[in-house]
Design an enzyme around this catalytic site. Structure first.
Site, PDB file in Angstrom:
ATOM      1  N   SER A  20      -2.831  -8.292   1.570  1.00  0.00           N
ATOM      2  CA  SER A  20      -3.753  -7.340   2.176  1.00  0.00           C
ATOM      3  C   SER A  20      -4.278  -7.869   3.517  1.00  0.00           C
ATOM      4  CB  SER A  20      -4.883  -7.038   1.186  1.00  0.00           C
ATOM      5  OG  SER A  20      -5.616  -5.903   1.584  1.00  0.00           O
ATOM      6  N   ASP A  79      -0.140   2.688  -3.382  1.00  0.00           N
ATOM      7  CA  ASP A  79      -1.093   1.606  -3.122  1.00  0.00           C
ATOM      8  C   ASP A  79      -2.541   2.088  -3.239  1.00  0.00           C
ATOM      9  OD1 ASP A  79      -1.431  -1.247  -1.630  1.00  0.00           O
ATOM     10  OD2 ASP A  79      -2.863   0.204  -0.834  1.00  0.00           O
ATOM     11  N   HIS A 121      -3.155  -1.004  -5.309  1.00  0.00           N
ATOM     12  CA  HIS A 121      -3.406  -2.089  -4.357  1.00  0.00           C
ATOM     13  C   HIS A 121      -3.806  -3.402  -5.031  1.00  0.00           C
ATOM     14  CE1 HIS A 121      -4.084  -3.730  -0.409  1.00  0.00           C
ATOM     15  NE2 HIS A 121      -5.285  -4.148  -0.775  1.00  0.00           N
TER      16      HIS A 121
END
Length: 305
Positions: A114, A231, A286
């Site tokens: 990320s 995601d 995610h």
């Protein structure tokens, strides 16, 4: 009488020497077993509001499949500290990874999740002696972020994505990591002028270090891009693959982005030499990228040499 060859007994001298010969054989070092080259060390960089604990499953997978691998999950800028300006974080992570790289003569691998993927890309730009073989970018907004997420609503409760540029493209806003890669396609001029981080590492704005940073980035052995349509945080999700919105919010893939066409920081060169791997995977949210075993076996393990 039967025509058999005569058998000769060992001489007395040989019999006397036999115990010493056997002792000599015992003292000689054994032939070394076939040696397999050790796996390169792995360095893991976490994302926004994250910590090293989140990567316990990934650490377990690496230990199972590549036993003996030295894995370092860096415990820096955890939790709310991950909101610190990204250049400050880059400096902190640089000080942490430099000694690991210095000891790894065969190179290292980076797994960066990320927001951490942007930190790592900046590290590859500013470190002129890095020895990264595989940079695995795990669901990272490499071309920026333009979406309403729970993180943004918590941080800026009165703002929507359409007007967040008013905050993010101000000197005050650039003190927050999220704003360092906020990329509003409807205010591109403001982004290019105000972005103190993403526009620089993308080579979208001229600066004195652009040529050196590009050269450093191209020291990279392989760029592995991972992301997917489910995601739920990275917006657009194609940003994980250097795709992004145009002014009409139509997603343009990497090969249609100006940073690629101009080869401003080395993407086009990497692709030309076959050094970019794209691994999209559906069905993963995610927060599950670093704990999904199938994703690890498909998209990460093959590049941990």
């Amino acid at each position: 009488m039967l025509g058999l060859p005569e058998r000769r007994l060992p001489s007395a001298e040989f019999l006397l020497l036999l115990p010493f010969l056997l002792l000599l054989l015992l003292l000689l070092p054994a032939a070394p077993a076939p040696h397999r080259a050790a796996y390169k060390p792995v360095i893991v960089v976490h994302g926004l509001f994250d910590s090293s604990y989140s990567f316990r499953h990934l650490l377990e997978y690496i230990n199972e499949t590549h036993p003996g691998t030295a894995v370092t999950v860096l415990d820096l800028f955890d939790g709310r500290e991950s909101l610190r300006p990204l250049w400050e974080q880059v400096q902190g992570f640089r000080e942490a990874v430099a000694p690991i790289m210095a000891k790894a003569l065969q190179g290292v691998h980076l797994i960066c999740y990320s927001q951490g993927g942007l930190v790592c890309r900046a590290l590859l730009s500013v470190m002129d002696e890095h020895n990264v073989d595989s940079f695995i970018s795990l669901s990272s907004p490499q071309m920026g972020q333009y979406g309403d997420t729970n993180y943004l609503k918590w941080l800026f409760p009165t703002s929507m994505r359409s007007n967040l540029y008013r905050i993010c493209y101000s000197p005050w806003g650039q003190e927050f990591s999220i704003c360092n890669y906020w990329h509003d396609p409807h205010h591109d001029d403001l982004y290019l002028n105000a972005s103190s981080f993403l526009a620089l590492i993308n080579g979208e704005r001229d600066h004195p270090n652009a040529t050196a940073w590009r050269k450093n980035f191209l020291r990279l052995g392989r760029l592995v891009l991972i992301g997917g349509p489910d995601d739920g945080v990275i917006t657009p999700w194609q940003s994980s693959f250097f795709g992004f919105y145009d002014a009409n919010e139509t997603v343009l893939e990497m090969e249609k982005q100006l940073v690629y066409l101009r080869d401003s920081f080395g993407l086009k060169t990497l692709l030309a030499r076959g050094a970019i791997v794209r691994c999209p995977m559906a069905g993963i949210s995610h927060t599950a990228w670093h704990s999904n075993r199938t994703l690890y076996e498909t998209c990460i393990e093959p590049w941990l040499s």
